[in-house]
Enzyme design. Structure first.
Site, PDB file in Angstrom:
ATOM      1  N   GLN A  21       4.384   9.419   7.100  1.00  0.00           N
ATOM      2  CA  GLN A  21       3.514  10.281   6.290  1.00  0.00           C
ATOM      3  C   GLN A  21       3.967  11.730   6.411  1.00  0.00           C
ATOM      4  O   GLN A  21       4.036  12.455   5.417  1.00  0.00           O
ATOM      5  CB  GLN A  21       2.065  10.136   6.744  1.00  0.00           C
ATOM      6  CG  GLN A  21       1.506   8.750   6.450  1.00  0.00           C
ATOM      7  CD  GLN A  21       0.076   8.574   6.928  1.00  0.00           C
ATOM      8  OE1 GLN A  21      -0.495   9.457   7.553  1.00  0.00           O
ATOM      9  NE2 GLN A  21      -0.499   7.424   6.625  1.00  0.00           N
ATOM     10  N   ARG A  67      -9.161  12.738  11.602  1.00  0.00           N
ATOM     11  CA  ARG A  67      -7.741  12.493  11.876  1.00  0.00           C
ATOM     12  C   ARG A  67      -6.926  13.779  11.700  1.00  0.00           C
ATOM     13  O   ARG A  67      -7.278  14.646  10.900  1.00  0.00           O
ATOM     14  CB  ARG A  67      -7.238  11.351  10.974  1.00  0.00           C
ATOM     15  CG  ARG A  67      -7.982  10.053  11.280  1.00  0.00           C
ATOM     16  CD  ARG A  67      -7.547   8.934  10.383  1.00  0.00           C
ATOM     17  NE  ARG A  67      -6.145   8.622  10.548  1.00  0.00           N
ATOM     18  CZ  ARG A  67      -5.469   7.820   9.720  1.00  0.00           C
ATOM     19  NH1 ARG A  67      -6.093   7.266   8.687  1.00  0.00           N
ATOM     20  NH2 ARG A  67      -4.201   7.575   9.925  1.00  0.00           N
ATOM     21  N   LYS A  80       0.836  -1.208   0.000  1.00  0.00           N
ATOM     22  CA  LYS A  80       0.000   0.000   0.000  1.00  0.00           C
ATOM     23  C   LYS A  80       0.871   1.258   0.000  1.00  0.00           C
ATOM     24  O   LYS A  80       0.665   2.160  -0.810  1.00  0.00           O
ATOM     25  CB  LYS A  80      -0.915  -0.037   1.235  1.00  0.00           C
ATOM     26  CG  LYS A  80      -1.858   1.133   1.359  1.00  0.00           C
ATOM     27  CD  LYS A  80      -3.047   0.783   2.228  1.00  0.00           C
ATOM     28  CE  LYS A  80      -2.812   0.994   3.710  1.00  0.00           C
ATOM     29  NZ  LYS A  80      -2.709   2.411   4.116  1.00  0.00           N
ATOM     30  N   SER A 139       6.468   9.671  12.149  1.00  0.00           N
ATOM     31  CA  SER A 139       5.472   9.375  11.120  1.00  0.00           C
ATOM     32  C   SER A 139       6.088   9.474   9.732  1.00  0.00           C
ATOM     33  O   SER A 139       6.601  10.530   9.339  1.00  0.00           O
ATOM     34  CB  SER A 139       4.304  10.352  11.241  1.00  0.00           C
ATOM     35  OG  SER A 139       3.570  10.377  10.039  1.00  0.00           O
ATOM     36  N   ASP A 176       1.475  -0.903  11.818  1.00  0.00           N
ATOM     37  CA  ASP A 176       0.246  -1.426  11.213  1.00  0.00           C
ATOM     38  C   ASP A 176      -0.014  -2.888  11.595  1.00  0.00           C
ATOM     39  O   ASP A 176      -1.100  -3.413  11.338  1.00  0.00           O
ATOM     40  CB  ASP A 176       0.310  -1.292   9.683  1.00  0.00           C
ATOM     41  CG  ASP A 176       0.262   0.173   9.253  1.00  0.00           C
ATOM     42  OD1 ASP A 176      -0.268   1.008  10.026  1.00  0.00           O
ATOM     43  OD2 ASP A 176       0.756   0.493   8.162  1.00  0.00           O
TER      44      ASP A 176
HETATM   45  C1  S3P Z   1       2.189   4.987   6.138  1.00  0.00           C
HETATM   46  C2  S3P Z   1       2.707   5.356   7.344  1.00  0.00           C
HETATM   47  C3  S3P Z   1       2.117   4.961   8.628  1.00  0.00           C
HETATM   48  C4  S3P Z   1       1.186   3.776   8.492  1.00  0.00           C
HETATM   49  C5  S3P Z   1       0.244   3.922   7.333  1.00  0.00           C
HETATM   50  C6  S3P Z   1       1.024   4.094   6.041  1.00  0.00           C
HETATM   51  C7  S3P Z   1       2.834   5.479   4.908  1.00  0.00           C
HETATM   52  O1  S3P Z   1       1.389   6.055   9.158  1.00  0.00           O
HETATM   53  O2  S3P Z   1       0.457   3.573   9.671  1.00  0.00           O
HETATM   54  O3  S3P Z   1      -0.579   2.790   7.210  1.00  0.00           O
HETATM   55  O4  S3P Z   1       2.545   4.935   3.822  1.00  0.00           O
HETATM   56  O5  S3P Z   1       3.654   6.403   4.999  1.00  0.00           O
HETATM   57  P1  S3P Z   1       2.128   7.215  10.003  1.00  0.00           P
HETATM   58  O6  S3P Z   1       3.130   7.833   9.138  1.00  0.00           O
HETATM   59  O7  S3P Z   1       1.054   8.187  10.374  1.00  0.00           O
HETATM   60  O8  S3P Z   1       2.698   6.518  11.195  1.00  0.00           O
END
Ligand code: S3P
Length: 428
Positions: A164, A119, A19, A162, A316
């Site tokens: 993200q 969120r 993903k 994070s 996750d």
């Molecule tokens: C992800 C980062 C994680 C993870 C999410 C996917 C990504 O979140 O939980 O399912 O693809 O960068 P966070 O960055 O908020 O921890």
């Protein structure tokens, strides 16, 4: 969806694409120069949200099954969307695209479903301020309006572990004048860094005083290149735990992503005496990949507390590790995982509630929980609309006493639409 107890999981299963990598491939191929072919793209709701947003921004993408062909429009080739971009349920879409759009020459509004609209988006808005980004939101949540503006490079230290947030800032850095450095005190998944490098961006990583300093040059251009997406280790985790808990299982999962920032779950399984083998290790499109072979059965448990820097690596997988904990001689305790409170649902609450429905003893903490060993009883499970809760408790149903019902099992469409069929095909 009804789940009845199983004997074992046997066979070979090809799992859907990763993903995190699929999101990044759709975004970065869209702003690259030239055409790319993405294979094994995850055609689940989250990544289709990203692809849809990029198409609304003028990216030329066509999809046939799990292959996506993208004719990149170049860094400054994106065009304004006449309607808000719908990020659906996907936090990764909303956070990453905010960074990508902050330095454009137009305005964009992002919206999302009920869960995503609760969120936090302020975690990306705050660190984007030093770049000069102009972003409006009410209460730090969606809808968010990004007024694209020229950005200047910044030096930012992450205050939340994070990927993200880190990725959002690196994407903003691609559009900023000068060199942007993001400092990461605790390592999170590094797919963005790897893919930027794969596509020829000027990016470097230095480790100083245990922190990673990631520097990207705002003059970087991306050169289109094919991307082969490995199977998602976070999806594999559900099957690995199911196989581990059912003695007599023998499961082969080919071409699974083995990025060191994601494979903590394998080390945990091994340290609980589960036999996990890796075959045919190789690198594909800048990411490590291998075939996983797992045998059913839990041996000597060497760890029961998961806390500290391992947490982002397994973030996750925590719902399925909680289910695994019921089968471990010493149970399992998870701490330092406050982040679970702001996932698709409050995953600490959801895990505690559903384990209790299965009559498993569990203590809830602010930042985690302690699961005591026990035999789960078949129950009616509430998924809270969360894909990973649905799949984790479907696995618990495989070794529960009696029948388990997953209310809202269709939540698995978010990351692993074929989950229940995949499970059925290997259950004996
Ligand atoms: C992800 C980062 C994680 C993870 C999410 C996917 C990504 O979140 O939980 O399912 O693809 O960068 P966070 O960055 O908020 O921890």
């Amino acid at each position: 969806m009804k789940i009845t107890p199983a004997n074992a999981l046997c066979g070979r299963l090809v799992l859907p694409g990763d993903k995190s990598i699929s999101h990044r491939a759709a975004m970065l191929a869209s702003i690259a120069n030239g055409s790319s072919r993405i294979t094994n793209f995850l055609t689940a709701e989250d990544c289709l949200s990203t692809l849809g947003c990029m198409q609304q921004l003028g990216a030329k993408a066509t999809r046939t099954g799990t292959t996506v062909e993208i004719a990149g429009v170049g860094k400054y080739g994106l065009t304004p969307s006449s309607t808000p971009l719908d990020c659906g349920n996907s936090g990764t879409t909303a956070r990453l695209i905010t960074g990508l759009l902050a330095g454009q020459r137009f305005e964009t509004t992002l919206i999302g479903d009920d869960s995503l609209s609760k969120r936090p988006m302020d975690r990306v808005m705050r660190p984007l301020k030093p770049f000069g980004a102009e972003i409006q939101a009410t209460d730090g949540k969606l809808p968010v309006t990004i007024s694209g503006t020229p950005l200047k490079a910044a030096n930012v230290t992450l205050d939340v572990a994070s990927a993200q947030v880190k990725s959002c800032l690196l994407l903003a850095g691609l559009y900023a004048e000068g060199r942007t450095t993001v400092v990461e005190p605790v390592q999170t998944r590094d797919h963005t860094e790897r893919m930027l490098e794969w596509l020829g961006a000027d990016i470097s990583i230095e480790v100083r005083h245990n922190a990673r300093h990631i520097t990207v040059d705002g003059n970087s251009e991306l050169t289109a290149r094919d991307i082969s997406v490995p199977a998602d280790i976070s999806s594999a985790a559900f099957l690995l735990v199911a196989a581990a808990c059912l003695e007599g299982s023998h499961l082969v999962l080919p071409s699974v992503g083995l990025n060191p920032t994601r494979k903590g779950v394998l080390d945990i399984l091994k340290r609980c005496g589960v036999q996990v083998g890796i075959d045919n290790e190789r690198e594909v499109s800048g990411e490590p990949v291998g075939d996983l072979i797992i045998e059913g059965g839990i041996g000597r448990q060497e760890l029961s507390l998961l806390a500290g820097p391992i947490i982002p690596n397994i973030i996750d997988e925590i719902p399925i590790l909680a289910v695994f904990g019921t089968q471990l001689p010493n149970g399992i305790e998870i701490r330092d995982a406050h982040e679970l409170r702001v996932k698709e649902t409050d995953r600490i609450r959801a895990v505690v509630e559903d384990l209790r429905r299965m009559e498993i003893k569990v203590d809830e903490f602010d930042d985690g929980f302690r699961v005591y060993p026990g035999q789960p009883k078949g129950a009616s499970i509430e998924t809270f609309g969360d894909h990973r809760i649905a799949m984790a408790f479907a696995v618990a149903g495989l070794f529960a006493d009696g029948e388990t019902t997953i209310e809202g099992h269709e939540a698995c469409e978010i990351s692993f639409p074929s989950f229940f069929d995949a499970l059925k095909s290997v259950v004996t």
